[in-house]
Design a protein around this motif. Sequence first.
Motif, PDB file in Angstrom:
ATOM      1  N   GLU A   1       0.817  -1.227   0.000  1.00 52.93           N
ATOM      2  CA  GLU A   1       0.000   0.000   0.000  1.00 52.93           C
ATOM      3  C   GLU A   1       0.845   1.269   0.000  1.00 52.93           C
ATOM      4  OE1 GLU A   1      -3.445   2.220   2.749  1.00 52.93           O
ATOM      5  OE2 GLU A   1      -2.749   0.185   3.244  1.00 52.93           O
ATOM      6  N   PHE A   2       1.929   1.268   0.778  1.00 53.24           N
ATOM      7  CA  PHE A   2       2.651   2.526   0.999  1.00 53.24           C
ATOM      8  C   PHE A   2       3.966   2.654   0.229  1.00 53.24           C
ATOM      9  CE2 PHE A   2       0.221   1.831   4.989  1.00 53.24           C
ATOM     10  CZ  PHE A   2      -0.570   2.975   4.942  1.00 53.24           C
ATOM     11  N   CYS A   3       4.541   1.555  -0.248  1.00 56.44           N
ATOM     12  CA  CYS A   3       5.901   1.605  -0.802  1.00 56.44           C
ATOM     13  C   CYS A   3       6.003   1.189  -2.263  1.00 56.44           C
ATOM     14  CB  CYS A   3       6.831   0.730   0.035  1.00 56.44           C
ATOM     15  SG  CYS A   3       6.819   1.114   1.802  1.00 56.44           S
ATOM     16  N   LEU A   4       5.166   0.251  -2.682  1.00 62.07           N
ATOM     17  CA  LEU A   4       5.274  -0.272  -4.040  1.00 62.07           C
ATOM     18  C   LEU A   4       5.058   0.830  -5.075  1.00 62.07           C
ATOM     19  CD1 LEU A   4       5.742  -2.846  -5.686  1.00 62.07           C
ATOM     20  CD2 LEU A   4       3.263  -3.215  -5.671  1.00 62.07           C
ATOM     21  N   GLN A   5       4.159   1.776  -4.764  1.00 67.55           N
ATOM     22  CA  GLN A   5       3.882   2.859  -5.699  1.00 67.55           C
ATOM     23  C   GLN A   5       5.095   3.756  -5.916  1.00 67.55           C
ATOM     24  OE1 GLN A   5       0.703   5.148  -3.927  1.00 67.55           O
ATOM     25  NE2 GLN A   5       1.699   5.197  -1.930  1.00 67.55           N
TER      26      GLN A   5
ATOM     27  N   ASN B   1      12.811  -8.048  -2.453  1.00 71.09           N
ATOM     28  CA  ASN B   1      12.090  -8.077  -1.181  1.00 71.09           C
ATOM     29  C   ASN B   1      11.867  -6.635  -0.722  1.00 71.09           C
ATOM     30  OD1 ASN B   1      12.254 -10.953  -1.037  1.00 71.09           O
ATOM     31  ND2 ASN B   1      14.385 -10.729  -0.411  1.00 71.09           N
ATOM     32  N   LEU B   2      10.631  -6.181  -0.806  1.00 74.46           N
ATOM     33  CA  LEU B   2      10.268  -4.801  -0.467  1.00 74.46           C
ATOM     34  C   LEU B   2       9.429  -4.822   0.804  1.00 74.46           C
ATOM     35  CD1 LEU B   2      10.190  -1.746  -1.437  1.00 74.46           C
ATOM     36  CD2 LEU B   2       7.966  -2.333  -2.457  1.00 74.46           C
ATOM     37  N   GLY B   3      10.052  -4.535   1.939  1.00 75.64           N
ATOM     38  CA  GLY B   3       9.293  -4.560   3.185  1.00 75.64           C
ATOM     39  C   GLY B   3      10.195  -4.488   4.395  1.00 75.64           C
ATOM     40  N   GLY B   4       9.633  -4.823   5.539  1.00 76.74           N
ATOM     41  CA  GLY B   4      10.368  -4.805   6.788  1.00 76.74           C
ATOM     42  C   GLY B   4      11.143  -6.089   7.000  1.00 76.74           C
ATOM     43  N   GLY B   5      11.534  -6.336   8.260  1.00 75.88           N
ATOM     44  CA  GLY B   5      12.391  -7.469   8.564  1.00 75.88           C
ATOM     45  C   GLY B   5      11.784  -8.814   8.230  1.00 75.88           C
ATOM     46  N   VAL B   6      10.476  -8.966   8.390  1.00 77.74           N
ATOM     47  CA  VAL B   6       9.838 -10.242   8.057  1.00 77.74           C
ATOM     48  C   VAL B   6       9.984 -10.531   6.566  1.00 77.74           C
ATOM     49  CG1 VAL B   6       7.628 -11.471   7.933  1.00 77.74           C
ATOM     50  CG2 VAL B   6       8.225 -10.190   9.999  1.00 77.74           C
ATOM     51  N   ILE B   7       9.761  -9.509   5.735  1.00 79.73           N
ATOM     52  CA  ILE B   7       9.839  -9.694   4.285  1.00 79.73           C
ATOM     53  C   ILE B   7      11.273  -9.972   3.838  1.00 79.73           C
ATOM     54  CG2 ILE B   7       9.634  -8.485   2.062  1.00 79.73           C
ATOM     55  CD1 ILE B   7       6.986  -9.531   3.072  1.00 79.73           C
ATOM     56  N   THR B   8      12.250  -9.219   4.360  1.00 81.04           N
ATOM     57  CA  THR B   8      13.627  -9.446   3.915  1.00 81.04           C
ATOM     58  C   THR B   8      14.168 -10.775   4.451  1.00 81.04           C
ATOM     59  OG1 THR B   8      14.498  -8.066   5.736  1.00 81.04           O
ATOM     60  CG2 THR B   8      14.139  -7.000   3.608  1.00 81.04           C
ATOM     61  N   ASP B   9      13.819 -11.126   5.679  1.00 86.44           N
ATOM     62  CA  ASP B   9      14.248 -12.419   6.232  1.00 86.44           C
ATOM     63  C   ASP B   9      13.639 -13.582   5.451  1.00 86.44           C
ATOM     64  OD1 ASP B   9      15.776 -11.260   8.198  1.00 86.44           O
ATOM     65  OD2 ASP B   9      14.561 -11.943   9.884  1.00 86.44           O
ATOM     66  N   LEU B  10      12.320 -13.550   5.310  1.00 85.47           N
ATOM     67  CA  LEU B  10      11.609 -14.653   4.657  1.00 85.47           C
ATOM     68  C   LEU B  10      11.896 -14.664   3.162  1.00 85.47           C
ATOM     69  CD1 LEU B  10       8.072 -15.922   5.416  1.00 85.47           C
ATOM     70  CD2 LEU B  10       8.652 -15.410   3.050  1.00 85.47           C
ATOM     71  N   GLY B  11      11.890 -13.483   2.544  1.00 84.89           N
ATOM     72  CA  GLY B  11      12.137 -13.409   1.102  1.00 84.89           C
ATOM     73  C   GLY B  11      13.526 -13.894   0.736  1.00 84.89           C
TER      74      GLY B  11
ATOM     75  N   ASP C   1      13.168   7.568   2.422  1.00 80.66           N
ATOM     76  CA  ASP C   1      11.816   8.108   2.199  1.00 80.66           C
ATOM     77  C   ASP C   1      10.746   7.124   2.655  1.00 80.66           C
ATOM     78  OD1 ASP C   1      12.781  10.462   1.179  1.00 80.66           O
ATOM     79  OD2 ASP C   1      12.375   9.972  -0.929  1.00 80.66           O
ATOM     80  N   TYR C   2      11.072   5.839   2.652  1.00 79.83           N
ATOM     81  CA  TYR C   2      10.067   4.839   3.018  1.00 79.83           C
ATOM     82  C   TYR C   2       9.655   4.940   4.489  1.00 79.83           C
ATOM     83  CZ  TYR C   2      10.766   2.411  -1.445  1.00 79.83           C
ATOM     84  OH  TYR C   2      10.820   2.083  -2.780  1.00 79.83           O
ATOM     85  N   ILE C   3      10.517   5.471   5.333  1.00 80.81           N
ATOM     86  CA  ILE C   3      10.170   5.493   6.754  1.00 80.81           C
ATOM     87  C   ILE C   3       9.308   6.703   7.121  1.00 80.81           C
ATOM     88  CG2 ILE C   3      12.208   4.175   7.424  1.00 80.81           C
ATOM     89  CD1 ILE C   3      13.500   6.726   8.428  1.00 80.81           C
TER      90      ILE C   3
END
Length: 355
Positions: free
Chosen positions: A43-47, A96-106, A163-165
């Motif tokens: 919602e907030f970063c992919l765009q 992997n575009l996201g927080g720690g869960v996404i980068t760890d799992l991705g 900028d993402y934060i």
Amino acid sequence: MVPIVSNGYSIYFNQEGYVSLNAYLKENTFSKIFILVDENSNEFCLQNLLPQLETETVIEIIELEPGEENKTIETCVQVWNVLIELGADRKSLMINLGGGVITDLGGFVASTYKRGIPFINIPTTLLSMVDASVGGKNGVDLGGLKNQIGTITNPAMVLVDSDYIDSLPQNQMRSGLAEMLKHGLIAKKTHWEKFRQMEHIDFADFDDLIRESVEIKSNIVTQDPTENGIRKALNFGHTLGHAIETYFLENPDKTSLLHGEAIAAGMIMESFISWEQNLISEGEFNEIKSVLNGIFDRIDIDESEENRITELLIHDKKNEYGKVQFALLNGIGNIKVNQIVENESINRAFSNYKS
């Protein structure tokens, strides 16, 4: 901002990162690009990311539900199946575009799919920028126990765009601050001192603080990629912190903690143990406790819960031959790894934390 060269890959910052990312896409002929997101980063970063990509390669988006509770093998199986259904091959790329869960799992999904496809981490939380996305550790939780299954595989690159934060809630920002404070405590006293009085931090210069924190972690990882020695320093606060985080995640009567919230508690308690073992002065311990208590709310842990949390320590990844091993401060800015700590000292650390 100058990139940081790590073990076989580089960490780029802000707009220069997209230039390097597009150069990488042009240099490599990928069959497909898969972007892994959760609901929040979708919602907030992919765009922000998609218009930056200069490529005609087909892009597929894979969305996961957010939260540590979804960082599991079951989720990985779902993603592996989606990759198969969408025709991912060994010439595919995962971003992997996201927080720690996404980068760890991705990173784990990519490093194991067809024995490994390249992946890029674009962290979107402060925590993942300064910690999870850097260093090549990828993995998932098992039975509620943190990061029990995983690989050490480096990304092709890391792109840190501050900028993402801008859209992060305050509790997520504080969670990331915990790791930045840790980096100062274990390796660079001047970095720690910049956070001692939060009200005086110039957040216009926050990019420089982020880069300095990333550089501290990268320098440690470069010396010890497979965590046989000095890389264990990064676990300061995490032995007790991970046990607390796991207990709150698995207990239905408790509200789950953010990673940084649990690690802040762990750092206070492990600083107390460091003081008890004459590795830091009482003044240094009081300073650490005061700063962390000024940023993070104290976690409510009763005596019966202390014992159950302590029992979880046996699952800590640093343990060898059944012995719980800690990374303890040896003065602010220095660390001692492989330190055995008796249960009585851990109990006193809990009591002090609650006082």
